[in-house]
Design a protein around this motif. Structure first.
Motif, PDB file in Angstrom:
ATOM      1  N   TRP A   7     127.740  32.930  53.826  1.00  0.00           N
ATOM      2  CA  TRP A   7     127.429  32.123  55.004  1.00  0.00           C
ATOM      3  C   TRP A   7     126.069  31.499  54.736  1.00  0.00           C
ATOM      4  CZ3 TRP A   7     122.894  33.428  57.309  1.00  0.00           C
ATOM      5  CH2 TRP A   7     122.484  34.768  57.285  1.00  0.00           C
ATOM      6  N   ASP A   9     123.008  29.154  56.873  1.00  0.00           N
ATOM      7  CA  ASP A   9     122.473  28.509  58.081  1.00  0.00           C
ATOM      8  C   ASP A   9     121.298  27.657  57.634  1.00  0.00           C
ATOM      9  OD1 ASP A   9     124.226  29.731  59.848  1.00  0.00           O
ATOM     10  OD2 ASP A   9     122.869  31.375  60.328  1.00  0.00           O
ATOM     11  N   THR A  20     129.565  36.761  53.815  1.00  0.00           N
ATOM     12  CA  THR A  20     130.552  36.785  54.892  1.00  0.00           C
ATOM     13  C   THR A  20     131.325  38.104  54.827  1.00  0.00           C
ATOM     14  OG1 THR A  20     132.288  35.813  53.527  1.00  0.00           O
ATOM     15  CG2 THR A  20     130.874  34.284  54.779  1.00  0.00           C
ATOM     16  N   LYS A  87     123.549  38.657  61.376  1.00  0.00           N
ATOM     17  CA  LYS A  87     122.833  37.819  60.416  1.00  0.00           C
ATOM     18  C   LYS A  87     121.337  38.109  60.392  1.00  0.00           C
ATOM     19  CE  LYS A  87     126.106  33.998  60.374  1.00  0.00           C
ATOM     20  NZ  LYS A  87     126.283  32.558  60.614  1.00  0.00           N
TER      21      LYS A  87
END
Length: 97
Positions: A7, A9, A20, A87
């Motif tokens: 993942w 961001d 993930t 996260k």
């Protein structure tokens, strides 16, 4: 490792990277990590981190190119953090594009 295992961001050109659920399942319980040093420049062919886990020992490539500006030092002491879904706990590194 396939990109579906990461993942990312991104905010203001800084990309935070983590694993993930698919990536965590592929590796199994993570028992050791070797994180990059802050200040390291990476390409997408470079290794972001080395992982030892129940199912595999892997060199995981960086999903983005840039300069490492922060790493999750807590994961060095407690690699199982990378198996978490939150996260805020499970990130690996922050990379400035």
């Amino acid at each position: 490792m396939d990109k579906k295992y990461y993942w990312t961001d991104e905010s203001n050109g800084v990309v935070t990277v983590g694993l993930t659920a698919d990536g965590q399942n592929e590796l199994g319980n993570i028992t050791f990590v070797s994180l990059p040093k802050v200040g390291t420049s990476l390409t997408t062919q470079d290794t972001l981190l080395n992982v030892e886990a129940d199912k595999a020992v892997s060199d995981i490539p960086s999903p983005v190119a840039g300069k490492v500006i922060a790493v999750n030092d807590k994961a060095t002491d407690d690699p199982s953090l990378l198996n978490k879904t939150d996260k805020a706990d499970s990130w690996i590194a922050k990379i400035q594009k």
